[in-house]
Enzyme design. Structure first.
Site, mmCIF file in Angstrom:
data_model
loop_
_atom_site.group_PDB
_atom_site.id
_atom_site.type_symbol
_atom_site.label_atom_id
_atom_site.label_comp_id
_atom_site.label_asym_id
_atom_site.label_seq_id
_atom_site.Cartn_x
_atom_site.Cartn_y
_atom_site.Cartn_z
ATOM 1 N N SER A 84 0.776 -1.231 0.000
ATOM 2 C CA SER A 84 0.000 0.000 0.000
ATOM 3 C C SER A 84 0.809 1.284 0.000
ATOM 4 O O SER A 84 0.226 2.364 -0.138
ATOM 5 C CB SER A 84 -0.961 0.002 1.188
ATOM 6 O OG SER A 84 -2.032 -0.875 0.935
ATOM 7 N N TYR A 181 -10.656 2.145 5.515
ATOM 8 C CA TYR A 181 -9.594 1.851 4.548
ATOM 9 C C TYR A 181 -10.109 0.884 3.492
ATOM 10 O O TYR A 181 -10.522 -0.229 3.814
ATOM 11 C CB TYR A 181 -8.402 1.253 5.279
ATOM 12 C CG TYR A 181 -7.134 1.212 4.483
ATOM 13 C CD1 TYR A 181 -6.237 2.273 4.520
ATOM 14 C CD2 TYR A 181 -6.816 0.113 3.707
ATOM 15 C CE1 TYR A 181 -5.061 2.242 3.808
ATOM 16 C CE2 TYR A 181 -5.646 0.067 2.983
ATOM 17 C CZ TYR A 181 -4.765 1.134 3.031
ATOM 18 O OH TYR A 181 -3.597 1.089 2.315
ATOM 19 N N SER A 182 -10.078 1.309 2.251
ATOM 20 C CA SER A 182 -10.588 0.482 1.158
ATOM 21 C C SER A 182 -9.653 0.556 -0.033
ATOM 22 O O SER A 182 -9.422 1.631 -0.600
ATOM 23 C CB SER A 182 -11.987 0.951 0.739
ATOM 24 O OG SER A 182 -12.415 0.267 -0.433
ATOM 25 N N ASN A 183 -9.115 -0.583 -0.429
ATOM 26 C CA ASN A 183 -8.237 -0.629 -1.593
ATOM 27 C C ASN A 183 -8.945 -0.216 -2.873
ATOM 28 O O ASN A 183 -8.306 0.229 -3.830
ATOM 29 C CB ASN A 183 -7.664 -2.039 -1.740
ATOM 30 C CG ASN A 183 -6.666 -2.363 -0.648
ATOM 31 O OD1 ASN A 183 -5.624 -1.730 -0.547
ATOM 32 N ND2 ASN A 183 -6.989 -3.332 0.186
ATOM 33 N N GLY A 317 2.706 -0.897 4.188
ATOM 34 C CA GLY A 317 2.226 -1.694 3.066
ATOM 35 C C GLY A 317 2.275 -3.170 3.383
ATOM 36 O O GLY A 317 3.134 -3.621 4.151
#
Length: 361
Positions: A84, A181-183, A317
């Protein structure tokens, strides 16, 4: 840690092999740093490499091994999947486009990507970058348990397929009212960069960030499964066995977490970004602007207040086999970049707190 890892990690135990750091004497006690890394390698990581820079001196250190079947140490110049932390690169490009008048932060995403999101007229670019869009996290719909991961490790995903996994679910909340939190947000951000620039997002990242900063060991692999250059291997436990997961098709992460880098390149990137050399002043201020409910998360970068009172900025990440960290004081006088292989979130294993206190406090 303040920033959630992009994709899940599954840890296995490693063997600590102490490696002295190479550096002139400074205020940071290298023995304490080494002891912390050895503790990480002893209690949860296969290997760890670290770089600390205070602008006058640099410390590199490592512990553990690069592979489970070899005593070879982790290379201090080794490449690794940064998960991330990719988001910080992508947000930087979007903010550059904002500064050039090509994107408006508070404009709806639907202006740039019409039809992509059912709620694209209510979700803004800012909300995508800050994880306040309410978009369901598509990775929660993927089989990322160890056995399921092995089934899809070489599958090629398109960004549209990843977004479709998310939009098949309702919004988690009304846009702009909460933080989660959302990819999915950064898949959308990568697609936005491509639509506005007319180029693949990796080209924009390369032209706008990697080449200007000379980040020659940083890459956007796309569908390439291997890690080029020297690197430590990542592992997971699946079916009762330890499986080497170093090779995988990272298109499943796309602009949310596919990039590869080194501690040296991430250190240079963090220094340039927080020093204001990549963004115009107005966008630099937006980068670190938080809301009361975002937990210190700005636009692709997050803050963390350590127990000693020091605030640091950066991102963490995670992608199967690899966990990484890029953190800096706001004035960039002290910076830390790190890669941990085959471990859970570094903040959850022994040695992490001792390391952060020694470096920043």
């Amino acid at each position: 840690m303040a920033a959630a890892a992009g994709l899940a990690l599954v840890g296995i135990a490693g063997t600590a092999v102490a490696e002295p750091s190479v550096d002139a004497a400074g205020r940071i006690d290298r023995q304490v740093v080494q002891r912390a890394l050895d503790e990480m390698a002893r209690t949860g990581a296969q290997g760890v490499q670290l770089r600390v820079n205070d602008g006058r001196r640099e410390i590199t250190a490592r512990s553990g091994t690069a592979r489970i079947d070899s005593p070879r140490p982790v290379p201090t110049d080794g490449r690794f999947r940064i998960g991330s932390i990719t988001k910080t690169f992508v947000s930087t490009v979007v903010l550059q486009l904002v500064g050039e008048g090509k994107v408006e932060l508070d404009a709806p995403v639907g202006r740039y990507l019409p039809g992509l999101l059912p709620d694209g007229d209510r979700i803004t670019v800012r909300q995508v970058l800050q994880h306040t869009s309410g978009l369901f996290n598509y990775t929660s719909a993927l089989p990322l348990d160890p056995d399921g991961l092995l089934e899809i490790r070489y599958k090629t995903w398109t960004p549209a397929e990843l977004v479709a996994l998310a939009t098949a679910r309702p919004l988690d909340f009304e846009p702009g009212t909460k933080w989660s939190y959302s990819n999915t947000n950064y898949v959308v951000a990568g697609m936005l960069v491509e639509r506005v620039t007319g180029k693949p997002y990796e080209v924009a990242v390369g032209q706008r960030v990697l080449r200007p900063l000379g980040l020659r060991s940083t890459s956007v692999p796309g569908t390439r499964a291997d890690i080029p250059g020297p690197h430590a291997h990542g592992y997971i436990r699946a079916g009762g066995q330890v499986v080497d997961i170093t090779e995988m098709n990272p298109s499943v992460a796309y602009a949310a977490g596919e990039m590869i880098s080194t501690t040296a390149d991430l250190d240079r990137f963090a220094d340039a970004l927080l020093d204001g050399r990549l963004l115009r002043p107005a966008q630099q201020a937006e980068l670190t602007a938080t809301l009361p409910f975002t937990g210190g998360y700005g636009l692709g970068i997050t803050s963390e207040q350590l127990p000693c009172g020091v605030t640091i900025w950066g991102h963490s990440g995670g992608i199967p086999g690899y966990a990484s960290l890029m953190m800096s004081t706001p004035d960039t006088k002290t910076r830390l970049t790190m890669s941990v292989t085959s471990a859970p979130d570094p903040g959850a294993i022994a040695g992490y707190e001792e390391l952060m206190n020694e470096v920043f406090c």
